[in-house]
Design an enzyme around this catalytic site. Sequence first.
Site, PDB file in Angstrom:
ATOM      1  CE1 TYR A  98     -17.944 -30.025  58.285  1.00 30.86           C
ATOM      2  CE2 TYR A  98     -16.269 -31.733  58.518  1.00 30.86           C
ATOM      3  CZ  TYR A  98     -16.733 -30.453  58.800  1.00 30.86           C
ATOM      4  OH  TYR A  98     -15.993 -29.599  59.587  1.00 30.86           O
ATOM      5  CB  CYS A  99     -20.282 -29.686  52.101  1.00 32.00           C
ATOM      6  SG  CYS A  99     -21.054 -30.913  51.037  1.00 32.00           S
ATOM      7  CB  THR A 100     -24.382 -26.872  53.399  1.00 32.63           C
ATOM      8  OG1 THR A 100     -23.386 -25.894  53.672  1.00 32.63           O
ATOM      9  CG2 THR A 100     -25.718 -26.411  54.002  1.00 32.63           C
ATOM     10  CB  ILE A 133     -23.886 -30.147  57.943  1.00 32.30           C
ATOM     11  CG1 ILE A 133     -22.398 -30.230  57.648  1.00 32.30           C
ATOM     12  CG2 ILE A 133     -24.106 -29.638  59.370  1.00 32.30           C
ATOM     13  CD1 ILE A 133     -21.738 -28.876  57.464  1.00 32.30           C
TER      14      ILE A 133
END
Length: 301
Positions: free
Chosen positions: A184-186, A213
Amino acid sequence: MEPQKILLYYRFTPLTDPEAIRLWQWTLCDSLGLKGRIILSHHGINGTVGGPLSAIKKYIKATKQWPGFKDIDFKWSEGTGDDFPRLSVKVREELVSFGAPGEHDVDENGVRNGGRHLAPAEVNDLVARRGDDVVFFDGRNAFEAQIGRFRNAIVPAVETTHDFVRVLDSGAYDHLKDKPIVTYCTGGVRCEVLSALMIKRGFSEVYQIDGGIVRYGETFGNQGLWEGSLYIFDGRMNQEFGPDTTLISSCERCSTPTSQYYNCANLACRQLILLCDSCASENGTTNCTEQHHGARYRSKL
Protein backbone atom coordinates in the site's frame (compact mmCIF):
# COMPACT_ATOMS: atom_id res chain seq x y z
CA MET A 1 -15.29 32.14 -2.75
CA GLU A 2 -15.05 29.17 -5.10
CA PRO A 3 -14.09 25.87 -3.41
CA GLN A 4 -10.49 24.76 -3.83
CA LYS A 5 -9.75 21.14 -4.73
CA ILE A 6 -6.70 18.89 -5.07
CA LEU A 7 -6.37 16.02 -7.54
CA LEU A 8 -4.16 12.98 -7.04
CA TYR A 9 -3.81 10.70 -10.05
CA TYR A 10 -1.59 8.52 -12.20
CA ARG A 11 -1.81 6.35 -15.28
CA PHE A 12 0.70 3.81 -16.50
CA THR A 13 0.49 3.74 -20.30
CA PRO A 14 3.15 3.90 -23.03
CA LEU A 15 4.00 7.45 -24.14
CA THR A 16 6.08 7.73 -27.31
CA ASP A 17 6.76 11.44 -26.84
CA PRO A 18 6.56 12.45 -23.14
CA GLU A 19 8.13 15.84 -23.90
CA ALA A 20 5.19 16.74 -26.14
CA ILE A 21 2.80 15.67 -23.37
CA ARG A 22 4.79 17.77 -20.91
CA LEU A 23 4.37 20.91 -23.01
CA TRP A 24 0.64 20.25 -23.39
CA GLN A 25 0.12 19.59 -19.69
CA TRP A 26 2.11 22.66 -18.66
CA THR A 27 0.17 24.91 -21.03
CA LEU A 28 -3.14 23.42 -19.90
CA CYS A 29 -2.43 23.83 -16.18
CA ASP A 30 -0.96 27.32 -16.61
CA SER A 31 -3.99 28.49 -18.60
CA LEU A 32 -6.29 27.23 -15.83
CA GLY A 33 -4.24 28.69 -12.98
CA LEU A 34 -3.44 25.27 -11.50
CA LYS A 35 -0.35 24.55 -9.40
CA GLY A 36 1.24 21.28 -8.38
CA ARG A 37 3.62 18.60 -9.60
CA ILE A 38 3.31 16.41 -12.68
CA ILE A 39 5.84 13.75 -13.69
CA LEU A 40 5.87 12.19 -17.15
CA SER A 41 7.94 9.35 -18.58
CA HIS A 42 7.69 6.79 -21.35
CA HIS A 43 5.63 4.81 -18.80
CA GLY A 44 2.86 7.39 -18.29
CA ILE A 45 1.82 10.25 -16.00
CA ASN A 46 1.81 10.85 -12.23
CA GLY A 47 0.46 14.09 -10.82
CA THR A 48 -0.96 16.12 -7.97
CA VAL A 49 -2.49 19.49 -8.87
CA GLY A 50 -4.70 21.96 -7.06
CA GLY A 51 -6.88 24.96 -7.81
CA PRO A 52 -10.47 26.25 -8.09
CA LEU A 53 -13.17 23.63 -8.60
CA SER A 54 -14.18 24.96 -12.04
CA ALA A 55 -10.57 24.85 -13.25
CA ILE A 56 -10.08 21.34 -11.87
CA LYS A 57 -13.15 20.12 -13.79
CA LYS A 58 -11.82 21.64 -17.02
CA TYR A 59 -8.45 20.03 -16.41
CA ILE A 60 -10.00 16.58 -15.97
CA LYS A 61 -12.12 16.94 -19.10
CA ALA A 62 -9.16 18.09 -21.22
CA THR A 63 -6.74 15.47 -19.89
CA LYS A 64 -9.16 12.64 -20.56
CA GLN A 65 -9.25 13.63 -24.23
CA TRP A 66 -5.82 12.03 -24.61
CA PRO A 67 -6.60 8.39 -25.49
CA GLY A 68 -4.10 6.92 -23.03
CA PHE A 69 -5.47 9.03 -20.17
CA LYS A 70 -9.22 8.46 -20.66
CA ASP A 71 -9.35 5.89 -17.82
CA ILE A 72 -7.42 7.88 -15.21
CA ASP A 73 -8.88 7.47 -11.72
CA PHE A 74 -8.83 11.01 -10.32
CA LYS A 75 -8.94 11.18 -6.51
CA TRP A 76 -10.31 14.42 -5.01
CA SER A 77 -9.63 16.10 -1.70
CA GLU A 78 -10.24 19.52 -0.19
CA GLY A 79 -7.65 22.19 -0.89
CA THR A 80 -6.80 25.58 0.58
CA GLY A 81 -5.72 27.45 -2.54
CA ASP A 82 -2.19 27.65 -1.19
CA ASP A 83 -1.21 23.98 -1.22
CA PHE A 84 1.54 24.24 -3.86
CA PRO A 85 4.08 27.04 -4.34
CA ARG A 86 4.24 26.70 -8.11
CA LEU A 87 3.54 24.53 -11.14
CA SER A 88 6.15 21.91 -12.04
CA VAL A 89 5.81 19.57 -15.05
CA LYS A 90 8.86 17.38 -15.74
CA VAL A 91 9.92 14.40 -17.83
CA ARG A 92 11.90 11.75 -15.98
CA GLU A 93 13.15 8.25 -16.63
CA GLU A 94 10.72 6.77 -14.09
CA LEU A 95 7.29 7.82 -12.86
CA VAL A 96 8.36 6.70 -9.40
CA SER A 97 12.07 6.80 -8.58
CA PHE A 98 12.84 3.21 -7.63
CA GLY A 99 16.09 3.33 -9.59
CA ALA A 100 14.95 0.31 -11.59
CA PRO A 101 13.53 1.63 -14.89
CA GLY A 102 14.18 -1.60 -16.75
CA GLU A 103 12.57 -3.91 -14.19
CA HIS A 104 8.93 -3.41 -15.13
CA ASP A 105 7.01 -3.30 -18.38
CA VAL A 106 4.01 -1.16 -19.25
CA ASP A 107 1.30 -1.62 -21.85
CA GLU A 108 -2.03 0.10 -22.50
CA ASN A 109 -3.52 -1.73 -19.50
CA GLY A 110 -0.86 -0.52 -17.05
CA VAL A 111 2.08 -2.25 -15.35
CA ARG A 112 2.48 -5.82 -16.53
CA ASN A 113 2.96 -8.64 -14.00
CA GLY A 114 2.21 -6.43 -11.00
CA GLY A 115 0.22 -7.26 -7.89
CA ARG A 116 -3.47 -8.00 -8.14
CA HIS A 117 -5.61 -4.93 -7.45
CA LEU A 118 -7.95 -5.20 -4.47
CA ALA A 119 -10.79 -2.79 -3.86
CA PRO A 120 -10.99 -1.58 -0.23
CA ALA A 121 -13.78 -4.02 0.60
CA GLU A 122 -11.76 -6.87 -0.91
CA VAL A 123 -8.83 -5.98 1.36
CA ASN A 124 -11.08 -6.44 4.39
CA ASP A 125 -12.47 -9.67 2.95
CA LEU A 126 -8.96 -11.05 2.45
CA VAL A 127 -8.07 -10.30 6.07
CA ALA A 128 -11.35 -11.81 7.26
CA ARG A 129 -10.58 -15.04 5.37
CA ARG A 130 -6.84 -15.32 5.95
CA GLY A 131 -6.46 -13.57 9.30
CA ASP A 132 -2.99 -12.89 10.66
CA ASP A 133 -1.47 -14.66 7.67
CA VAL A 134 -2.01 -11.46 5.66
CA VAL A 135 0.96 -9.08 5.67
CA PHE A 136 0.52 -5.35 5.02
CA PHE A 137 3.72 -4.01 3.43
CA ASP A 138 4.20 -0.22 3.47
CA GLY A 139 5.44 1.08 0.12
CA ARG A 140 6.23 4.59 1.36
CA ASN A 141 9.21 6.28 2.97
CA ALA A 142 9.44 5.28 6.63
CA PHE A 143 8.73 8.77 7.99
CA GLU A 144 5.30 8.73 6.32
CA ALA A 145 4.32 5.70 8.37
CA GLN A 146 5.10 7.48 11.64
CA ILE A 147 1.74 9.23 11.59
CA GLY A 148 -0.37 6.52 9.97
CA ARG A 149 -0.22 2.92 8.74
CA PHE A 150 -2.24 -0.25 8.42
CA ARG A 151 -2.59 -2.26 11.59
CA ASN A 152 0.47 -4.46 12.25
CA ALA A 153 2.04 -3.41 8.94
CA ILE A 154 5.66 -4.01 8.05
CA VAL A 155 7.39 -0.65 7.52
CA PRO A 156 10.79 -1.05 5.84
CA ALA A 157 13.46 1.35 7.11
CA VAL A 158 13.78 3.32 3.87
CA GLU A 159 14.48 7.04 3.50
CA THR A 160 13.74 7.21 -0.23
CA THR A 161 11.97 5.03 -2.77
CA HIS A 162 15.38 4.14 -4.22
CA ASP A 163 16.06 2.14 -1.04
CA PHE A 164 13.37 -0.47 -1.73
CA VAL A 165 15.36 -2.39 -4.33
CA ARG A 166 18.30 -2.67 -1.91
CA VAL A 167 16.01 -3.79 0.93
CA LEU A 168 14.28 -6.42 -1.20
CA ASP A 169 17.58 -7.73 -2.55
CA SER A 170 19.04 -7.94 0.96
CA GLY A 171 16.85 -10.94 1.76
CA ALA A 172 15.42 -9.25 4.86
CA TYR A 173 11.88 -10.15 3.82
CA ASP A 174 12.47 -13.47 2.08
CA HIS A 175 10.57 -15.21 4.88
CA LEU A 176 7.40 -13.55 3.57
CA LYS A 177 7.64 -14.92 0.04
CA ASP A 178 4.86 -17.48 0.60
CA LYS A 179 2.59 -15.09 2.52
CA PRO A 180 -0.31 -13.06 1.08
CA ILE A 181 1.18 -9.55 0.94
CA VAL A 182 -0.89 -6.39 0.55
CA THR A 183 1.30 -3.50 -0.60
CA TYR A 184 0.00 0.00 0.00
CA CYS A 185 0.98 3.63 -0.58
CA THR A 186 -0.73 7.03 -0.75
CA GLY A 187 -2.62 6.84 -4.04
CA GLY A 188 -1.41 3.53 -5.46
CA VAL A 189 1.30 4.57 -7.92
CA ARG A 190 4.32 3.39 -5.91
CA CYS A 191 2.74 -0.02 -5.34
CA GLU A 192 2.19 -0.55 -9.05
CA VAL A 193 5.97 -0.79 -9.39
CA LEU A 194 6.79 -2.18 -5.93
CA SER A 195 4.43 -5.14 -6.34
CA ALA A 196 5.98 -5.96 -9.72
CA LEU A 197 9.48 -5.81 -8.21
CA MET A 198 8.40 -8.15 -5.40
CA ILE A 199 6.83 -10.66 -7.77
CA LYS A 200 9.96 -10.63 -9.93
CA ARG A 201 11.96 -11.52 -6.79
CA GLY A 202 9.84 -14.55 -5.96
CA PHE A 203 7.05 -13.23 -3.70
CA SER A 204 4.22 -15.54 -4.69
CA GLU A 205 1.02 -13.76 -3.62
CA VAL A 206 1.21 -10.00 -3.91
CA TYR A 207 -1.69 -7.54 -3.90
CA GLN A 208 -2.05 -3.77 -4.07
CA ILE A 209 -4.89 -1.58 -2.84
CA ASP A 210 -6.74 -0.08 -5.78
CA GLY A 211 -6.57 3.69 -5.23
CA GLY A 212 -4.16 3.32 -2.33
CA ILE A 213 -4.67 4.60 1.18
CA VAL A 214 -6.71 7.51 -0.16
CA ARG A 215 -9.41 5.27 -1.62
CA TYR A 216 -9.40 2.96 1.41
CA GLY A 217 -9.80 5.90 3.77
CA GLU A 218 -12.60 7.38 1.69
CA THR A 219 -14.40 4.04 1.89
CA PHE A 220 -14.00 3.12 5.55
CA GLY A 221 -12.91 6.33 7.29
CA ASN A 222 -11.46 5.37 10.66
CA GLN A 223 -13.55 2.23 10.97
CA GLY A 224 -11.36 -0.07 8.92
CA LEU A 225 -7.82 -1.44 9.23
CA TRP A 226 -6.08 1.90 8.75
CA GLU A 227 -4.79 3.70 11.85
CA GLY A 228 -3.76 7.34 12.17
CA SER A 229 -3.27 10.11 9.60
CA LEU A 230 -2.11 10.10 6.00
CA TYR A 231 1.05 12.03 5.11
CA ILE A 232 0.62 13.99 1.86
CA PHE A 233 3.13 15.84 -0.29
CA ASP A 234 1.60 19.30 -0.36
CA GLY A 235 1.20 22.28 1.96
CA ARG A 236 -1.32 20.46 4.15
CA MET A 237 1.26 17.81 5.18
CA ASN A 238 -1.39 15.40 6.47
CA GLN A 239 -4.96 14.27 5.95
CA GLU A 240 -7.47 12.61 8.26
CA PHE A 241 -10.36 10.38 7.24
CA GLY A 242 -12.75 11.62 9.92
CA PRO A 243 -12.98 13.64 13.14
CA ASP A 244 -12.30 10.59 15.31
CA THR A 245 -8.79 9.90 14.02
CA THR A 246 -6.52 8.16 16.50
CA LEU A 247 -3.16 9.90 16.81
CA ILE A 248 -0.38 7.31 16.80
CA SER A 249 2.59 9.71 16.74
CA SER A 250 3.77 12.34 19.20
CA CYS A 251 5.43 15.75 19.43
CA GLU A 252 9.22 15.54 19.37
CA ARG A 253 9.47 18.14 22.15
CA CYS A 254 6.80 17.28 24.68
CA SER A 255 5.41 13.87 23.55
CA THR A 256 1.86 15.22 23.15
CA PRO A 257 -0.02 13.18 20.52
CA THR A 258 0.13 14.90 17.12
CA SER A 259 0.22 14.13 13.42
CA GLN A 260 1.38 17.55 12.21
CA TYR A 261 4.68 17.72 10.38
CA TYR A 262 6.63 20.96 9.85
CA ASN A 263 9.61 21.67 7.63
CA CYS A 264 12.60 21.85 9.93
CA ALA A 265 14.06 25.36 9.94
CA ASN A 266 17.52 23.97 10.67
CA LEU A 267 19.17 24.09 7.23
CA ALA A 268 21.66 21.41 8.28
CA CYS A 269 18.79 18.99 8.87
CA ARG A 270 16.41 19.21 5.88
CA GLN A 271 14.01 16.77 7.54
CA LEU A 272 10.47 17.10 8.81
CA ILE A 273 9.68 17.60 12.48
CA LEU A 274 6.56 16.44 14.34
CA LEU A 275 5.20 19.15 16.65
CA CYS A 276 1.98 19.68 18.58
CA ASP A 277 0.16 23.00 18.13
CA SER A 278 1.39 24.29 21.47
CA CYS A 279 5.08 23.64 20.84
CA ALA A 280 4.89 24.95 17.30
CA SER A 281 3.38 28.26 18.46
CA GLU A 282 4.98 28.78 21.90
CA ASN A 283 8.54 28.12 20.78
CA GLY A 284 8.19 30.34 17.75
CA THR A 285 10.45 28.11 15.69
CA THR A 286 10.39 24.74 13.97
CA ASN A 287 14.08 24.09 14.57
CA CYS A 288 14.50 20.45 15.49
CA THR A 289 16.27 19.02 18.50
CA GLU A 290 19.65 17.27 18.60
CA GLN A 291 17.77 14.01 19.05
CA HIS A 292 16.00 14.60 15.75
CA HIS A 293 18.96 15.21 13.47
CA GLY A 294 22.19 14.98 15.44
CA ALA A 295 23.22 11.37 14.92
CA ARG A 296 22.60 11.49 11.21
CA TYR A 297 24.58 14.65 10.64
CA ARG A 298 27.40 14.10 13.13
CA SER A 299 28.49 11.20 10.92
CA LYS A 300 29.08 13.65 8.09
CA LEU A 301 31.31 16.03 10.07
